[in-house]
Design a protein around this motif. Structure first.
Motif: not given
Lengths: 112, 112
Positions: A33, A98, B35, B45, B55-56, B58, B97-99
């Protein structure tokens, strides 16, 4: 380590010229993206290209993807002063969980 | 206007303070993100929530504590921060997620 790296770090062109920015990444991806950020503001999504696509257009934007070279390019045609911003690529790595991972960006300045 | 609203836009806090950043989206998205953007560094992230479940995470220091009470709201609770935590904190949401991610305008945080 970061997944996407943009090149060049900074680009200065005259209004009306085309601007090309490149992004290289390290692992296989589901999609890539491109985003744009005006100074100190949030990012704005420009275009998403899937791993099975090679080229995509949106208005004055053209994105290419070469998965064999793990690289993508963003072309802005007939640039305008309002295109001045930072441009980031982000990758959705396969098996990467993710994480939508961004690069450091290309700072584009379009001068009148 | 992206549909993702962050408050406050600017925040100055001392190292012993406790404050919270708020993010709200009414786009019907199922994923939300925090972020951190520091000068000359890639977007980092911090946390990902999908359907209100984290779900994450970091490897973020425990002085940052996220909360997602429902799919439209995301908070980042801050306590005993360090000056190096000064940065632009960006919230984003996406359908999955990730779109394609929609970003808020960010909170410019300064720790003194």
């Amino acid at each position: 380590s970061q997944q996407g790296e943009e090149d060049p770090q900074a680009l200065s062109i005259q209004e009306g010229e085309n601007a090309t920015m490149n992004c290289s990444y390290k692992t296989s991806i589901n999609n890539l993206q491109w985003y744009r950020q005006n100074s100190g503001r949030g990012l704005v999504h420009l275009i998403l290209i899937r791993s099975n696509e090679r080229e995509k257009h949106s208005g004055r934007l053209r994105v290419t993807l070469d998965t064999s070279k793990k690289s993508s390019s963003l072309l802005i045609t007939a640039s305008r002063a309002a295109d001045t911003a930072s441009y980031f690529c982000a990758t959705d790595p396969t098996g990467g969980g993710n994480k939508l991972t961004f690069g450091t960006g290309t700072q584009l300045k379009v001068e009148l | 206007e992206t549909g993702v609203t962050q408050t406050p836009r600017h925040l100055v806090m001392g190292m012993t303070n406790k404050k919270s950043l708020k993010c709200e989206q009414h786009l019907g998205h199922n994923a939300m993100y925090w972020y951190k953007q520091s000068a000359k560094k890639p977007l980092e992230l911090m946390f990902v929530y999908s359907l209100e479940e984290r779900v994450e995470n970091n490897s973020v220091p425990s002085r940052f504590s996220p909360e997602c009470p429902n799919s439209s709201h995301l908070f980042l609770h801050l306590h005993t921060l360090q000056p190096e935590d000064s940065a632009l904190y960006l919230c984003a949401s996406s359908q999955r997620v990730n779109t394609e991610a929609f970003f808020g305008q960010g909170t410019r945080l300064t720790v003194v």
